[in-house]
Design an enzyme around this catalytic site. Structure first.
Site, PDB file in Angstrom:
ATOM      1  N   GLN A  69       0.817  -1.207   0.000  1.00 20.44           N
ATOM      2  CA  GLN A  69       0.000   0.000   0.000  1.00 20.44           C
ATOM      3  C   GLN A  69       0.855   1.264   0.000  1.00 20.44           C
ATOM      4  OE1 GLN A  69       0.243   1.205   3.377  1.00 20.44           O
ATOM      5  NE2 GLN A  69      -1.384   2.721   3.631  1.00 20.44           N
ATOM      6  N   CYS A 185       3.967   1.987  12.535  1.00 25.96           N
ATOM      7  CA  CYS A 185       2.960   2.129  11.483  1.00 25.96           C
ATOM      8  C   CYS A 185       2.066   0.901  11.413  1.00 25.96           C
ATOM      9  CB  CYS A 185       3.647   2.359  10.136  1.00 25.96           C
ATOM     10  SG  CYS A 185       4.410   3.989   9.977  1.00 25.96           S
ATOM     11  N   CYS A 333      -4.390  -6.869  21.093  1.00 30.73           N
ATOM     12  CA  CYS A 333      -4.259  -5.793  20.111  1.00 30.73           C
ATOM     13  C   CYS A 333      -3.821  -6.443  18.800  1.00 30.73           C
ATOM     14  CB  CYS A 333      -3.267  -4.720  20.584  1.00 30.73           C
ATOM     15  SG  CYS A 333      -1.596  -5.326  20.884  1.00 30.73           S
TER      16      CYS A 333
END
Length: 375
Positions: A69, A185, A333
């Site tokens: 991406q 990120c 998470c």
């Protein structure tokens, strides 16, 4: 310069600030690029296109589908390949005149000085604090400049560091943040075009440094907010009280990585297999607990574990979430970095039973529900 070189770089050579002298400096430059990821992609492509004579590439990772991406030097067919191999292939295809040196593996205190010594300039696009300090310190010892950049979500930073003429990374960031307090990120997300903007700015600074033209970002740190597209400039100066760097250290230890790994291996962790069994027991009424997902809503939309309650870590930090202290808590998470931070917060707040899912939702998808998407 050859006829082909004059033709290839004619649009640069005609610039009065650059000319043939500047182009020859670019051709003779040896630039080491740290990282072949989001920032390294535009840096490598634009420096190769500009005609930098030697480009070194350092990376120890392989191409993953989630990289595509934003890491535009790689293609879908490169998934699973070494990033260094993939990036070197694209650079050679773009400009066969560029000498590409492949450095497979991690830069460490044991090899950093030897690797950097072969170059005139290092461009640091890495995404972890131990390597950033290592690169800056090695560059200071060798007396070489460093172009640095960083990105997160919609924000980016760019600066030039050079101990011989201005500040270094250590002058601007004297101490590393506590482990787990700054999401990567992969954990916090990043808009795909951001590394293109920041990386291109880094390539621009690299060209200015090797040619000596213009005013570099030495002594200045620029910050990009891509959401409203604004740049602001911060003046940075050397710390007069900082001791010069004369030797490299254990940067993982200094940044608290071993301590974080020790906490990861300590008690309070459960596997995704154990969580799957506990969820089945909860559905059958044999046990009861709250499963908390401390990621952001956008992450939860991509993939989630059925039965988890979304409670972003930021809300826990702010203290605006009501949780029953009498109930057992299990937290997950994306991996388990934010989960461990949430566990520490909740234990400090008086919750007696808080466990973390080792490996997070990535491990869950890999081992329990492989048909689900990851990111």
């Amino acid at each position: 310069m050859t006829r082909d070189e004059l033709q290839r770089y004619s649009r640069q050579i005609m610039l009065p600030q650059l000319g043939t002298t500047g182009q020859e400096r670019i051709r003779s430059a040896r630039v080491l690029v740290m990282g072949a990821g989001g920032l390294g992609s535009p840096v490598l492509l634009y420096l190769a296109a500009a005609g930098v004579g030697t480009l070194g590439i350092v990376d120890d990772d392989v191409v993953d589908a989630t990289n595509l991406q934003r890491q535009v030097i790689h293609a879908t067919s490169d998934i699973g390949r070494s990033k260094v191999t993939s990036a070197a292939e694209k650079v050679r295809a773009l400009n066969p005149e560029v000498e590409v040196v492949e450095h497979h593996g991690r830069l460490t205190s044991a090899n950093a000085l030897e690797v950097l010594a072969d170059y005139d300039l290092v461009v640091d696009g890495t995404d972890n604090f131990p390597t950033r300090y290592l690169v800056s310190d090695a560059a200071e010892i060798l007396g070489m400049p460093c172009v640095w950049g960083a990105i997160f979500q919609f924000a980016g930073q760019v600066a030039v560091f050079d101990a011989a003429a201005g500040p270094t990374y250590r002058d601007v960031f004297p101490e590393p943040p506590a482990p787990g307090t700054v999401p990567s990120c992969a954990e916090g997300g990043v808009v795909g075009v951001l590394p293109g903007m920041v990386g291109t700015a880094m390539a621009n600074e690299a060209i200015k440094v090797v040619t000596g033209i213009g005013r570099s970002l030495l002594g200045r740190l620029v910050v990009l907010d891509a959401l409203d597209f604004s740049w602001r400039e911060i003046t940075v100066k050397p710390d007069p009280d900082r001791e010069p760097v004369t030797e490299l250290i254990d940067y993982d230890a200094w940044c608290g990585v071993p301590a974080a790994q020790a906490a990861h291996a300590a008690g309070g962790m459960i596997s995704v297999g154990e969580l799957s069994t506990l969820l089945a027991d909860r559905a059958a009424g044999r046990t009861d607990f709250d499963l908390l997902d401390v990621r952001e809503p956008g992450e939860h939309e991509i993939v989630s574990i059925d039965g988890a309650r979304l409670v972003p870590l930021g809300r826990l930090v702010a203290g605006d979430v009501e949780l029953d202290r009498n109930r057992d808590l299990i937290i997950h998470c994306r991996t388990d970095v934010r989960s461990r931070q949430a566990r520490d917060l909740l234990v400090a707040a008086g919750h007696p039973s808080v466990r973390v899912v080792r490996g997070g939702v990535l491990a869950w998808v890999a081992e329990v529900e492989p048909w689900k998407a990851t990111y």
